[in-house]
Enzyme design. Structure first.
Site, short mmCIF file in Angstrom:
data_model
loop_
_atom_site.label_atom_id
_atom_site.label_comp_id
_atom_site.label_asym_id
_atom_site.label_seq_id
_atom_site.Cartn_x
_atom_site.Cartn_y
_atom_site.Cartn_z
CG HIS A 263 41.24 47.55 44.29
ND1 HIS A 263 42.18 46.94 45.08
CD2 HIS A 263 40.39 46.57 43.90
CE1 HIS A 263 41.91 45.65 45.17
NE2 HIS A 263 40.80 45.41 44.46
CG HIS B 22 37.83 43.00 41.02
ND1 HIS B 22 38.80 42.04 41.00
CD2 HIS B 22 37.94 43.62 42.22
CE1 HIS B 22 39.47 42.05 42.14
NE2 HIS B 22 38.96 43.00 42.90
CG LEU B 23 36.78 46.88 34.48
CD1 LEU B 23 37.55 47.56 33.35
CD2 LEU B 23 35.37 47.43 34.56
NE ARG B 24 34.33 39.84 38.83
CZ ARG B 24 35.02 39.72 39.95
NH1 ARG B 24 36.34 39.62 39.93
NH2 ARG B 24 34.42 39.68 41.11
CG ASN C 162 40.84 38.91 40.72
OD1 ASN C 162 40.60 39.88 40.00
ND2 ASN C 162 40.09 38.59 41.75
CE LYS D 168 45.49 42.84 45.03
NZ LYS D 168 44.09 43.07 44.85
CG HIS E 218 43.73 40.36 49.22
ND1 HIS E 218 42.46 40.61 48.75
CD2 HIS E 218 43.58 39.71 50.39
CE1 HIS E 218 41.57 40.11 49.60
NE2 HIS E 218 42.23 39.54 50.61
CG HIS F 153 40.70 45.59 49.56
ND1 HIS F 153 41.54 44.86 50.37
CD2 HIS F 153 40.70 44.95 48.37
CE1 HIS F 153 42.01 43.84 49.69
NE2 HIS F 153 41.53 43.88 48.48
CG LEU G 96 36.98 37.58 51.43
CD1 LEU G 96 37.51 36.33 50.74
CD2 LEU G 96 37.12 37.45 52.95
CG ASP H 89 37.76 45.18 46.15
OD1 ASP H 89 38.05 44.65 45.07
OD2 ASP H 89 37.71 44.54 47.22
CG HIS I 25 31.13 37.47 42.50
ND1 HIS I 25 32.04 36.58 41.95
CD2 HIS I 25 31.84 38.21 43.37
CE1 HIS I 25 33.23 36.77 42.47
NE2 HIS I 25 33.16 37.76 43.35
CB ALA J 125 34.45 37.22 48.70
O1 DOR Z 1 35.50 40.69 47.89
C1 DOR Z 1 36.38 40.55 47.08
N1 DOR Z 1 36.14 40.22 45.80
N2 DOR Z 1 37.64 40.69 47.48
C2 DOR Z 1 38.68 40.42 46.68
O2 DOR Z 1 39.79 40.54 47.12
C3 DOR Z 1 38.46 39.90 45.32
C4 DOR Z 1 37.15 40.28 44.81
C5 DOR Z 1 36.74 39.51 43.57
O3 DOR Z 1 37.54 39.43 42.64
O4 DOR Z 1 35.61 39.06 43.52
ZN ZN Z 2 39.82 43.61 44.69
#
Ligand code: DOR
Ligand code: ZN
Length: 350
Positions: A9, A11-13, A37, A95, A132, A170, A215, A243, A247, A259
């Site tokens: 799990h 996030h690579l953006r 996302n 997802k 989620h 998560h 989150l 996860d 940011h 988050a």
């Molecule tokens: O803390 C989080 N950040 N929880 C998520 O479910 C999404 C993630 C994000 O994409 O920043």
């Molecule tokens: Zn996530």
């Protein structure tokens, strides 16, 4: 030495920052399930193919890394797109974000019943559903949203679709641990490093600390301890999913901060720290390198990674490029703390 792990799990953006993120994960992990996302989210086969291409072109030569892409479920996604994408091996899984549950989830699912045709398709073709697991009802206390989701949505879903393979992502509560343990192989769960290290107090230590806001939100201490027991138990239903959710500094330090915790820089080391503290280093390989592939029906990685004891200070800031191409920063999880394990480079054999 353990078998090379995977991150189930991540996030690579996208855009400029992607370049600064891919190698950080690929240094250690052989495969990663990459979250969809983005803005806009990954809802078409073409979008997933070109995102995978962008990820691979950011990868430093010589690193062997396989991104596993996911489809972002929406109320109006067509089952055909999902099926074709899965059969063409573009979508590894799908997802489910309840609409407005977290970052870039506004196009998520408003009501699970609305996507019954998608879920039926997934059950039929054997496509895993990644969830989620939080309700979004503002009347439900934020610390209870995972537990309520399990009762209200997850239990009925598993009953209604007994052939569906589901991952509750998560997990953060004792209830989730117990529920996942009580289910058979239909349900698995990922556990992040941050939920193993911090409880909710971390967000309020001497002031409001958005670096620990993610989150699902971190819960009370007894939940953290339950997660530690679960991860270090060696049980096949629990596996590694960081996860890591970067940011930029400005998005965290804001009156409405995002988050997400960027833990990828020292993710494996962070987990090792926990297994060491729990005197369960012998269970690390199952959690990090075996349970995930076994759940997903994938081969175990063939290479190995050496972990050595080394006492070092984690940097306060990690430099990245922002969308304007100028220097910006992420705060790595454990910033300013000392870690005691370091993962060396990946090796061919034990
Ligand atoms: O803390 C989080 N950040 N929880 C998520 O479910 C999404 C993630 C994000 O994409 O920043
Ligand atoms: Zn996530």
């Amino acid at each position: 030495m353990i078998r090379q792990p995977d991150d189930w799990h991540l996030h690579l953006r996208d855009g400029e920052i992607l370049d600064s993120l891919v190698d950080v994960t690929a240094r250690v992990f052989r495969r990663a399930i990459v979250m969809p996302n983005l803005n806009p989210p990954i809802t078409t086969i073409q979008a997933a193919i070109s995102y995978r291409q962008r990820i691979l072109s950011s990868l430093k030569e010589g690193l062997d890394f396989q991104p596993l892409l996911t489809a972002y479920l929406t109320d109006d996604l067509s089952p055909k797109v999902l099926k074709d994408g899965f059969e063409q091996k573009v979508f590894f899984a799908a997802k489910l974000y309840p609409a407005n549950s977290t970052t870039n989830s506004s196009k998520g699912v408003t009501d699970i019943n609305v996507i019954s045709p998608l879920i039926e398709t997934m059950e039929n073709i054997g496509m895993p559903l990644l969830i989620h697991g939080e309700v979004t009802d503002p009347d439900i206390d934020i610390f209870d949203r995972e537990a309520v989701f399990i009762d209200k949505h997850l239990m009925p879903l598993l009953k209604r679709y007994p052939g569906l393979r589901v991952v509750l992502e998560h997990i953060t509560t004792e209830k989730a641990v117990q529920f996942v343990e009580s289910c058979d192989a239909q349900l698995g769960a990922t556990i992040t490093p941050h939920h193993l290290h911090i409880n909710r107090n971390a967000m309020f230590l001497g002031g409001l600390r958005s670096d620990f806001y993610c989150l699902p939100i971190a819960k009370r201490e007894h939940h953290r301890l339950a997660l530690r027991r679960a991860a270090t138990s060696g049980r096949s239903c629990f596996f590694l999913g960081t996860d890591s959710a970067p940011h930029l500094r400005g998005a965290k330090v804001s009156s409405c901060g995002c988050a997400g915790i960027f833990n990828a820089k020292y993710a494996l080391e962070s987990y090792v720290e926990v297994f060491d503290e729990e005197e369960a280093l012998d269970k690390l390989e199952a959690f990090a390198s075996e349970n995930g592939p076994n759940f997903y029906g994938l081969p175990l990685n063939e290479k190995f990674i050496k972990l050595v004891q080394r006492n070092y200070l984690v940097e306060e800031l990690y430099e990245v490029k922002n969308e304007r191409g100028s220097l910006d920063h992420l705060v790595p999880f454990h910033a300013g703390e000392r870690l005691h394990w370091h993962a060396l480079s990946v090796e061919n054999r034990m």
